[in-house]
Design a protein around this motif. Structure first.
Motif, PDB file in Angstrom:
ATOM      1  N   GLY A 111      45.252 -19.495 -67.853  1.00  0.00           N
ATOM      2  CA  GLY A 111      45.555 -19.522 -69.286  1.00  0.00           C
ATOM      3  C   GLY A 111      45.111 -18.276 -70.042  1.00  0.00           C
ATOM      4  N   PHE A 112      44.698 -17.220 -69.318  1.00  0.00           N
ATOM      5  CA  PHE A 112      44.312 -15.977 -70.000  1.00  0.00           C
ATOM      6  C   PHE A 112      45.569 -15.144 -70.266  1.00  0.00           C
ATOM      7  CE2 PHE A 112      40.542 -16.329 -66.914  1.00  0.00           C
ATOM      8  CZ  PHE A 112      39.860 -17.189 -67.744  1.00  0.00           C
ATOM      9  N   ASP A 113      45.471 -14.297 -71.292  1.00  0.00           N
ATOM     10  CA  ASP A 113      46.540 -13.320 -71.496  1.00  0.00           C
ATOM     11  C   ASP A 113      46.816 -12.608 -70.166  1.00  0.00           C
ATOM     12  OD1 ASP A 113      48.176 -11.201 -72.798  1.00  0.00           O
ATOM     13  OD2 ASP A 113      46.493  -9.979 -72.118  1.00  0.00           O
ATOM     14  N   LEU A 114      48.102 -12.435 -69.824  1.00  0.00           N
ATOM     15  CA  LEU A 114      48.448 -11.944 -68.477  1.00  0.00           C
ATOM     16  C   LEU A 114      47.846 -10.571 -68.167  1.00  0.00           C
ATOM     17  CD1 LEU A 114      50.120 -12.733 -65.937  1.00  0.00           C
ATOM     18  CD2 LEU A 114      51.931 -11.289 -66.873  1.00  0.00           C
ATOM     19  N   MET A 115      47.889  -9.654 -69.134  1.00  0.00           N
ATOM     20  CA  MET A 115      47.416  -8.299 -68.832  1.00  0.00           C
ATOM     21  C   MET A 115      45.888  -8.233 -68.763  1.00  0.00           C
ATOM     22  SD  MET A 115      50.147  -5.722 -70.602  1.00  0.00           S
ATOM     23  CE  MET A 115      50.568  -6.544 -72.128  1.00  0.00           C
ATOM     24  N   VAL A 116      45.219  -8.785 -69.772  1.00  0.00           N
ATOM     25  CA  VAL A 116      43.747  -8.783 -69.730  1.00  0.00           C
ATOM     26  C   VAL A 116      43.261  -9.637 -68.548  1.00  0.00           C
ATOM     27  CG1 VAL A 116      41.682  -9.593 -70.955  1.00  0.00           C
ATOM     28  CG2 VAL A 116      43.379  -8.222 -72.153  1.00  0.00           C
ATOM     29  N   GLY A 117      43.934 -10.763 -68.340  1.00  0.00           N
ATOM     30  CA  GLY A 117      43.513 -11.687 -67.283  1.00  0.00           C
ATOM     31  C   GLY A 117      43.662 -11.092 -65.894  1.00  0.00           C
ATOM     32  N   THR A 118      44.787 -10.415 -65.643  1.00  0.00           N
ATOM     33  CA  THR A 118      45.032  -9.862 -64.304  1.00  0.00           C
ATOM     34  C   THR A 118      44.289  -8.534 -64.126  1.00  0.00           C
ATOM     35  OG1 THR A 118      47.255 -10.792 -64.393  1.00  0.00           O
ATOM     36  CG2 THR A 118      46.837  -9.136 -62.699  1.00  0.00           C
ATOM     37  N   ASN A 119      44.516  -7.626 -65.069  1.00  0.00           N
ATOM     38  CA  ASN A 119      44.037  -6.252 -64.880  1.00  0.00           C
ATOM     39  C   ASN A 119      42.514  -6.160 -64.985  1.00  0.00           C
ATOM     40  OD1 ASN A 119      46.781  -5.979 -64.980  1.00  0.00           O
ATOM     41  ND2 ASN A 119      46.849  -4.681 -66.790  1.00  0.00           N
ATOM     42  N   PHE A 120      41.938  -6.954 -65.887  1.00  0.00           N
ATOM     43  CA  PHE A 120      40.481  -6.880 -66.059  1.00  0.00           C
ATOM     44  C   PHE A 120      39.747  -8.106 -65.504  1.00  0.00           C
ATOM     45  CE2 PHE A 120      36.861  -7.893 -69.033  1.00  0.00           C
ATOM     46  CZ  PHE A 120      35.911  -7.269 -68.232  1.00  0.00           C
ATOM     47  N   LEU A 121      40.028  -9.300 -66.075  1.00  0.00           N
ATOM     48  CA  LEU A 121      39.190 -10.453 -65.718  1.00  0.00           C
ATOM     49  C   LEU A 121      39.285 -10.798 -64.227  1.00  0.00           C
ATOM     50  CD1 LEU A 121      39.873 -12.675 -68.876  1.00  0.00           C
ATOM     51  CD2 LEU A 121      37.752 -11.439 -68.328  1.00  0.00           C
ATOM     52  N   GLY A 122      40.472 -10.669 -63.649  1.00  0.00           N
ATOM     53  CA  GLY A 122      40.630 -10.943 -62.213  1.00  0.00           C
ATOM     54  C   GLY A 122      39.765 -10.004 -61.384  1.00  0.00           C
ATOM     55  N   HIS A 123      39.781  -8.718 -61.748  1.00  0.00           N
ATOM     56  CA  HIS A 123      38.964  -7.754 -60.995  1.00  0.00           C
ATOM     57  C   HIS A 123      37.475  -7.947 -61.257  1.00  0.00           C
ATOM     58  CE1 HIS A 123      42.733  -5.192 -60.384  1.00  0.00           C
ATOM     59  NE2 HIS A 123      42.252  -5.428 -59.177  1.00  0.00           N
ATOM     60  N   PHE A 124      37.132  -8.306 -62.491  1.00  0.00           N
ATOM     61  CA  PHE A 124      35.717  -8.578 -62.811  1.00  0.00           C
ATOM     62  C   PHE A 124      35.207  -9.709 -61.905  1.00  0.00           C
ATOM     63  CE2 PHE A 124      32.452 -10.964 -65.052  1.00  0.00           C
ATOM     64  CZ  PHE A 124      31.598  -9.973 -65.517  1.00  0.00           C
ATOM     65  N   ALA A 125      35.974 -10.801 -61.844  1.00  0.00           N
ATOM     66  CA  ALA A 125      35.554 -11.952 -61.029  1.00  0.00           C
ATOM     67  C   ALA A 125      35.535 -11.593 -59.545  1.00  0.00           C
ATOM     68  CB  ALA A 125      36.492 -13.131 -61.291  1.00  0.00           C
ATOM     69  N   LEU A 126      36.478 -10.770 -59.141  1.00  0.00           N
ATOM     70  CA  LEU A 126      36.531 -10.375 -57.720  1.00  0.00           C
ATOM     71  C   LEU A 126      35.292  -9.557 -57.341  1.00  0.00           C
ATOM     72  CD1 LEU A 126      38.249 -10.233 -55.070  1.00  0.00           C
ATOM     73  CD2 LEU A 126      39.093  -8.019 -55.908  1.00  0.00           C
ATOM     74  N   VAL A 127      34.999  -8.538 -58.126  1.00  0.00           N
ATOM     75  CA  VAL A 127      33.863  -7.662 -57.783  1.00  0.00           C
ATOM     76  C   VAL A 127      32.557  -8.470 -57.824  1.00  0.00           C
ATOM     77  CG1 VAL A 127      32.581  -5.584 -58.420  1.00  0.00           C
ATOM     78  CG2 VAL A 127      35.078  -5.586 -58.552  1.00  0.00           C
ATOM     79  N   ALA A 128      32.428  -9.353 -58.817  1.00  0.00           N
ATOM     80  CA  ALA A 128      31.199 -10.169 -58.912  1.00  0.00           C
ATOM     81  C   ALA A 128      30.998 -10.987 -57.623  1.00  0.00           C
ATOM     82  CB  ALA A 128      31.288 -11.113 -60.111  1.00  0.00           C
ATOM     83  N   GLN A 129      32.089 -11.550 -57.123  1.00  0.00           N
ATOM     84  CA  GLN A 129      31.961 -12.426 -55.955  1.00  0.00           C
ATOM     85  C   GLN A 129      31.958 -11.650 -54.632  1.00  0.00           C
ATOM     86  OE1 GLN A 129      34.072 -16.480 -56.891  1.00  0.00           O
ATOM     87  NE2 GLN A 129      34.991 -14.904 -58.175  1.00  0.00           N
ATOM     88  N   LEU A 130      32.341 -10.379 -54.691  1.00  0.00           N
ATOM     89  CA  LEU A 130      32.277  -9.550 -53.471  1.00  0.00           C
ATOM     90  C   LEU A 130      30.919  -8.900 -53.295  1.00  0.00           C
ATOM     91  CD1 LEU A 130      35.712  -7.680 -53.390  1.00  0.00           C
ATOM     92  CD2 LEU A 130      34.929  -9.505 -51.863  1.00  0.00           C
ATOM     93  N   GLU A 131      30.071  -8.959 -54.319  1.00  0.00           N
ATOM     94  CA  GLU A 131      28.776  -8.249 -54.244  1.00  0.00           C
ATOM     95  C   GLU A 131      28.045  -8.453 -52.925  1.00  0.00           C
ATOM     96  OE1 GLU A 131      26.862  -6.112 -57.835  1.00  0.00           O
ATOM     97  OE2 GLU A 131      25.754  -7.090 -56.250  1.00  0.00           O
ATOM     98  N   PRO A 132      27.955  -9.693 -52.417  1.00  0.00           N
ATOM     99  CA  PRO A 132      27.207  -9.871 -51.164  1.00  0.00           C
ATOM    100  C   PRO A 132      27.839  -9.138 -49.973  1.00  0.00           C
ATOM    101  CG  PRO A 132      27.619 -11.986 -52.259  1.00  0.00           C
ATOM    102  CD  PRO A 132      28.422 -10.957 -52.986  1.00  0.00           C
ATOM    103  N   HIS A 133      29.104  -8.758 -50.093  1.00  0.00           N
ATOM    104  CA  HIS A 133      29.789  -8.086 -48.980  1.00  0.00           C
ATOM    105  C   HIS A 133      29.785  -6.568 -49.116  1.00  0.00           C
ATOM    106  CE1 HIS A 133      31.293 -11.880 -47.483  1.00  0.00           C
ATOM    107  NE2 HIS A 133      31.656 -12.186 -48.713  1.00  0.00           N
ATOM    108  N   LEU A 134      29.264  -6.051 -50.225  1.00  0.00           N
ATOM    109  CA  LEU A 134      29.336  -4.605 -50.435  1.00  0.00           C
ATOM    110  C   LEU A 134      28.276  -3.884 -49.613  1.00  0.00           C
ATOM    111  CD1 LEU A 134      29.923  -4.345 -54.312  1.00  0.00           C
ATOM    112  CD2 LEU A 134      31.615  -4.404 -52.448  1.00  0.00           C
TER     113      LEU A 134
END
Ligand SMILES: NC(=O)c1ccc[n+]([C@@H]2O[C@H](COP(=O)([O-])OP(=O)(O)OC[C@H]3O[C@@H](n4cnc5c(N)ncnc54)[C@H](OP(=O)(O)O)[C@@H]3O)[C@@H](O)[C@H]2O)c1
Length: 301
Positions: A111-134
């Motif tokens: 339900g997020f705006d498509l551009m902010v949701g995909t381009n920013f929030l999706g990547h924010f959530a991805l990087v946060a959850q990838l931290e243990p793998h970095l």
């Protein structure tokens, strides 16, 4: 014409995730990294388009070490599943996937705006959850845009319905992604990790070398586009500053790279200036808090 000399295989032993690697600039990042010997994880939402990209890379780099990771940045569930499925150490994450949408009502599946949701929030959530793998010296590279200068960034209204042009909203999504990068670079100031942004300039399909199954462009359109090569470039050229940001020894934490030519539209990678707004410590901290609150995804302490 002579074939280009093979690239040095200097990235052997390194694993790099590229989001949106099935098309455009992300595809070229993946091909260029694979040509240098990196293991490339292609984060893509369509298995069919990802398979086409894998086949295309193998036409150029027969022994490419590739893996497809199902990833839809417009779905926090998909992002969480992708992060849980990675299961290997990542030396770089290239946050490339992006959308431009003219439709104000377009939304992600959360339900997020498509551009902010995909381009920013999706990547924010991805990087946060990838931290243990970095890896201890990993780099996170976000793909910014000249358009970050066309918008003002107010963390308090990050996901509010937008007014004005779609280009302005696209610019806002890119400004948010870049402000996140620079905030992360401050948080990593005492770490060997690097958080860096890079932009591709102005990169178009008709100037891009053909690859089987990818953005097919007729010979007529290619011929029409040829004179624009003076000003803009192909998506292969657009990938260069991003690959540079992910791999070069000349890069430092908090950098911003782009093409060094006229208007930053094309040319060899160079350090370029980002707006004061996206570099602002106050905006970066407020944006980070807003993104954690909106996505309910927190970075590990
Ligand atoms: N081209 C330029 O001149 C330019 C300039 C400045 C910045 N940029 C930025 O560079 C990046 C790449 O642009 P491009 O020109 O290569 O665009 P593109 O050809 O349209 O490719 C976009 C890629 O992002 C993927 N993507 C979109 N939404 C996604 C989602 N929800 N989940 C996963 N992947 C998704 C697409 O996958 P699908 O095939 O599944 O749609 C595709 O692989 C973008 O971030 C763009 O904002 C481009």
């Amino acid at each position: 014409m002579d074939a280009a000399p093979p690239l040095p295989r200097d990235l052997r032993g390194r694993t790099m995730l590229v989001t949106g690697a099935n098309a455009g600039i992300g595809y070229w990042c993946a091909e260029q990294l694979a040509a240098r010997g990196a293991r490339v994880v292609l984060g893509c939402r369509s298995p069919e388009r990802a398979a086409t990209a894998v086949t295309a890379i193998r036409t150029q780099v027969p022994d490419a070490d590739l893996r497809v990771l199902p990833l839809d940045l417009g779905s926090l569930d998909s992002v969480a599943e992708a992060a849980a499925d990675v299961g290997e150490r990542l030396d770089a994450v290239v946050c490339n996937a992006g959308v431009k949408a003219a439709d104000r009502s377009a939304r992600t599946s959360d339900g997020f705006d498509l551009m902010v949701g995909t381009n920013f929030l999706g990547h924010f959530a991805l990087v946060a959850q990838l931290e243990p793998h970095l890896a201890p010296d990993a780099r996170v590279v976000t793909v910014g845009s000249i358009a970050h200068r066309f918008a003002t960034l107010d963390p308090a209204t990050l996901d509010a319905p937008w007014t004005g042009s779609s280009l302005r909203q696209y610019g806002r999504s890119k400004a948010a992604l870049m402000a996140f990068t620079f905030e992360q670079s401050r948080r990593w100031s005492r770490s060997p990790r690097m958080s860096v942004s890079a932009h591709p300039g102005y990169a178009i399909d008709p100037l891009t070398p053909p690859r089987p199954g990818l953005a097919e462009v007729s010979g007529f359109v290619r011929a029409l586009a040829t004179p624009t090569r003076m000003l803009v470039q192909g998506k292969d050229g657009g990938a260069l500053p991003i690959v540079h940001a992910a791999t070069s020894g000349a890069v430092t934490n908090g950098d911003y790279w782009g093409p060094g030519g006229l208007l930053e539209f094309r040319g060899a990678p160079a350090r370029v200036a980002a707006s004061e707004e996206v570099r602002s410590t106050a905006i970066g901290a407020a944006l980070w808090a807003a993104a954690e609150s909106i996505t309910r995804v927190r970075f590990p302490d």
